[in-house]
Write an enzyme that holds these catalytic residues in place. Structure first.
Site, PDB file in Angstrom:
ATOM      1  N   ASP A  66       0.860  -1.182   0.000  1.00  0.00           N
ATOM      2  CA  ASP A  66       0.000   0.000   0.000  1.00  0.00           C
ATOM      3  C   ASP A  66       0.896   1.231   0.000  1.00  0.00           C
ATOM      4  O   ASP A  66       1.600   1.494   0.980  1.00  0.00           O
ATOM      5  CB  ASP A  66      -0.894  -0.017   1.247  1.00  0.00           C
ATOM      6  CG  ASP A  66      -1.934   1.095   1.249  1.00  0.00           C
ATOM      7  OD1 ASP A  66      -1.783   2.064   0.477  1.00  0.00           O
ATOM      8  OD2 ASP A  66      -2.895   0.996   2.031  1.00  0.00           O
ATOM      9  N   VAL A  67       0.885   1.974  -1.112  1.00  0.00           N
ATOM     10  CA  VAL A  67       1.779   3.129  -1.213  1.00  0.00           C
ATOM     11  C   VAL A  67       1.478   4.200  -0.169  1.00  0.00           C
ATOM     12  O   VAL A  67       2.314   5.068   0.097  1.00  0.00           O
ATOM     13  CB  VAL A  67       1.743   3.757  -2.620  1.00  0.00           C
ATOM     14  CG1 VAL A  67       2.258   2.788  -3.667  1.00  0.00           C
ATOM     15  CG2 VAL A  67       0.352   4.283  -2.979  1.00  0.00           C
ATOM     16  N   ASN A  93       3.962   4.684  -9.922  1.00  0.00           N
ATOM     17  CA  ASN A  93       2.841   4.788 -10.848  1.00  0.00           C
ATOM     18  C   ASN A  93       1.470   4.764 -10.170  1.00  0.00           C
ATOM     19  O   ASN A  93       0.508   5.313 -10.706  1.00  0.00           O
ATOM     20  CB  ASN A  93       2.925   3.632 -11.851  1.00  0.00           C
ATOM     21  CG  ASN A  93       1.647   3.417 -12.609  1.00  0.00           C
ATOM     22  OD1 ASN A  93       1.288   4.179 -13.495  1.00  0.00           O
ATOM     23  ND2 ASN A  93       0.920   2.354 -12.263  1.00  0.00           N
ATOM     24  N   TYR A 157      -7.386  16.012  -7.597  1.00  0.00           N
ATOM     25  CA  TYR A 157      -6.486  15.369  -8.558  1.00  0.00           C
ATOM     26  C   TYR A 157      -5.413  16.350  -9.026  1.00  0.00           C
ATOM     27  O   TYR A 157      -4.227  16.006  -9.095  1.00  0.00           O
ATOM     28  CB  TYR A 157      -7.288  14.836  -9.743  1.00  0.00           C
ATOM     29  CG  TYR A 157      -6.497  13.908 -10.634  1.00  0.00           C
ATOM     30  CD1 TYR A 157      -6.153  12.633 -10.207  1.00  0.00           C
ATOM     31  CD2 TYR A 157      -6.098  14.306 -11.908  1.00  0.00           C
ATOM     32  CE1 TYR A 157      -5.426  11.774 -11.014  1.00  0.00           C
ATOM     33  CE2 TYR A 157      -5.363  13.459 -12.721  1.00  0.00           C
ATOM     34  CZ  TYR A 157      -5.036  12.197 -12.273  1.00  0.00           C
ATOM     35  OH  TYR A 157      -4.303  11.352 -13.071  1.00  0.00           O
ATOM     36  N   LYS A 161      -1.339  15.900  -8.542  1.00  0.00           N
ATOM     37  CA  LYS A 161      -0.429  15.776  -9.675  1.00  0.00           C
ATOM     38  C   LYS A 161       0.477  17.005  -9.827  1.00  0.00           C
ATOM     39  O   LYS A 161       1.632  16.862 -10.250  1.00  0.00           O
ATOM     40  CB  LYS A 161      -1.223  15.521 -10.961  1.00  0.00           C
ATOM     41  CG  LYS A 161      -1.891  14.145 -10.995  1.00  0.00           C
ATOM     42  CD  LYS A 161      -0.872  13.000 -10.850  1.00  0.00           C
ATOM     43  CE  LYS A 161      -1.507  11.630 -11.050  1.00  0.00           C
ATOM     44  NZ  LYS A 161      -0.532  10.528 -10.960  1.00  0.00           N
ATOM     45  N   VAL A 190      -5.037   8.729 -21.616  1.00  0.00           N
ATOM     46  CA  VAL A 190      -4.518   7.376 -21.793  1.00  0.00           C
ATOM     47  C   VAL A 190      -5.685   6.396 -21.713  1.00  0.00           C
ATOM     48  O   VAL A 190      -6.562   6.520 -20.857  1.00  0.00           O
ATOM     49  CB  VAL A 190      -3.481   7.029 -20.712  1.00  0.00           C
ATOM     50  CG1 VAL A 190      -2.884   5.646 -20.968  1.00  0.00           C
ATOM     51  CG2 VAL A 190      -2.373   8.076 -20.650  1.00  0.00           C
TER      52      VAL A 190
END
Length: 242
Positions: A66-67, A93, A157, A161, A190
């Site tokens: 878990d990051v 990522n 978000y 980022k 993407v």
């Protein structure tokens, strides 16, 4: 690609989308890969699928991590080193998105976005920096064009980022004295499963996950004296808005 053969990479969020595409590209170049997911079953299933697709049966493992937790990332790094003997490349990522007006965005959604997308990158690098000092390795973070261009309903978000982009650039300055290279990739649209999307033929105009995999390979094979530290990537021909 002899220069990459035998290197070891850790990819967070490697079970689908960009992480999966990067893992496949690295395996095809002879890199040994560790992919992580919050769920062990998902990590193992994706690892087995990638091993079969690339015929690299002993070159990839899936690890639950878990990051959002530094200790979890430290454990993933140790598993990578225990399995393959070293760590050369970290692809930070893992990410998610909650999109809503500030009036409707909840505290839980804000925290989930920042903890995963931004603190997760911090944890991934913090947990592995001593190993990458040994290998004079390479960090690649996956930011977004949303890390430079704000939009309505994107406050969480965008913040995450924008943070990843700035954080990565500062870390690059911190770590290049050790021979460690640090880059951030900022993709636009993407075709992945991000935020509930289902890739389909109508999204052929979008960047594909394998395209980011190719870009990662290009970065890794760059002459060591040269560092593309921030790379914006966008679809060549998006649909007309007219």
């Amino acid at each position: 690609m002899e220069a990459l053969k035998g290197k070891v990479a850790l990819i967070t969020g490697g079970t689908k989308g960009i992480g999966y595409g990067v893992a496949e590209a690295l395996l095809n170049k002879g890199v040994k890969v560790v992919i992580t997911s919050r769920h062990q079953n998902s990590a193992e299933s994706a690892a087995q699928e990638l091993a079969a697709k690339t015929n690299k049966l002993d070159a990839i493992i899936g690890v639950e991590a878990d990051v959002r937790r530094l200790d979890s990332q430290e454990a993933a790094v140790q598993q990578a080193v225990s399995k393959f003997g070293k760590l050369d490349i970290v692809i930070a990522n893992a990410g998610l998105g909650h999109f809503a007006s500030i009036e409707d965005l909840t505290t839980e959604q804000w925290n989930d976005t920042i903890d995963t997308n931004l603190t997760g990158v911090f944890n991934s690098i913090k947990a592995s920096v001593q190993e990458l000092k040994k290998s004079k390795g390479y960090y690649i973070t996956i930011s977004s064009l949303a890390g430079a261009n704000f939009f309505a309903s994107g406050s969480a978000y965008n913040a995450s980022k924008f943070g990843v982009t700035g954080f990565t650039q500062a870390v690059m300055l911190d770590l290049r004295q050790y021979g460690i290279k640090v880059s951030t990739i900022m993709p636009g649209s993407v075709s992945t499963h991000f935020n509930g999307n289902v890739p389909n033929d109508e999204q052929a105009w979008k960047i594909q996950s394998e395209d980011i995999g190719e870009l990662v390979i290009d970065l890794l094979k760059m002459n060591p004296r040269t560092l593309p530290s921030k790379i914006e990537v966008r679809p060549t021909t998006p649909p007309s808005k007219g």
